[in-house]
Design an enzyme around this catalytic site. Structure first.
Site, short mmCIF file in Angstrom:
data_model
loop_
_atom_site.label_atom_id
_atom_site.label_comp_id
_atom_site.label_asym_id
_atom_site.label_seq_id
_atom_site.Cartn_x
_atom_site.Cartn_y
_atom_site.Cartn_z
CB ILE A 160 -4.85 6.00 -0.67
CG1 ILE A 160 -5.04 4.85 -0.87
CG2 ILE A 160 -4.32 6.36 0.87
CD1 ILE A 160 -3.90 4.02 -1.16
CB SER A 161 -10.41 4.12 0.66
OG SER A 161 -11.00 4.88 0.07
CD GLN A 162 -11.21 3.35 8.01
OE1 GLN A 162 -12.14 4.53 7.54
NE2 GLN A 162 -11.45 2.66 9.60
N PRO A 163 -7.97 0.84 4.75
CG PRO A 163 -5.76 0.31 5.28
CD PRO A 163 -6.68 1.17 5.46
NE ARG A 177 -3.78 2.13 1.99
CZ ARG A 177 -4.38 3.03 3.26
NH1 ARG A 177 -3.43 3.09 4.29
NH2 ARG A 177 -4.94 3.61 3.14
#
Length: 213
Positions: A63-66, A37
């Site tokens: 970038i979205s939260q995992p 990531r």
């Protein structure tokens, strides 16, 4: 592209955290365990890449939260060789997760800066979606329809009708619906005219933009 043992160790910890938060799909967890990531983020954020947080990327996007990536991916119930349309390529991280899960991914991005960046990055990581498209996600990709699944990675005020039309019978559409805060919504197409709707609580996304090309 650097990927150290330290990075791998941090990914293992992230996967454990996602399991604790209720992610059970092993193919989702294994994809997140493998994907670096930190390579999808600005270098100044590299030390934070495996925290369960969203971070800014180019063009005012994130970038979205995992956990969000894992949650949406799990809702899709991806099977190998599923044909998936992603609306909002963004950093390319969600696209990479779906590719590693064995899907054939068609991904649309309307920010040219992000489209160019991701088009260069993914091949360097040996991640090969079927197609990356610079265009308006509200219109979908009719020439490649129907899709087994469609995933929208930005907050939408409504479900675009072209996306519903491009979903196979039995297919799954995952979309965050709402303005400031979104409700994660799953539509399952039951037949030509009927959809079954499920809601999964509040999430926060950047808005889905249209008609800018």
């Amino acid at each position: 592209m650097r990927d150290t043992q330290k990075h791998q160790g941090l990914r293992n910890k992230l996967v454990t955290l996602l399991e604790e938060k209720g992610i059970t799909d092993k193919t989702v967890l294994e994809a997140i365990r493998k994907i670096p990531r930190h390579n999808f983020m600005e270098s100044s954020f590299e030390d934070f890449a495996y925290q369960d947080k969203a971070f800014p990327i180019a063009a005012g996007q994130t970038i979205s939260q995992p956990y969000t990536v894992a949650f949406q991916s799990q809702l899709l119930e991806v099977k190998k060789d599923d044909k998936i349309l992603e609306i909002g390529t963004g950093s390319g991280y969600q696209c990479a997760v779906l590719c590693l899960m064995g899907a054939k991914v068609f991904s649309i991005e309307r920010q040219n800066e992000l489209f160019k960046k991701t088009s260069l990055l993914l091949p360097k990581l040996n991640i090969r979606p079927k197609r990356l498209i610079f265009g308006d996600g509200y219109k979908g990709l009719p020439e490649e329809a129907p899709f087994d699944s469609i995933i929208v990675t930005a907050g939408a005020p409504f479900i675009p009708e072209p996306l519903m039309a491009q979903l196979k019978v039995g297919g799954r559409l995952v979309i965050p619906l709402g303005d400031k805060e979104q409700i994660m919504t799953l539509l399952i197409r039951k037949n030509e005219t009927q959809f079954e709707k499920h809601e999964f609580g509040e999430f926060r996304f950047v808005p889905l933009l249209e008609d800018k090309n």
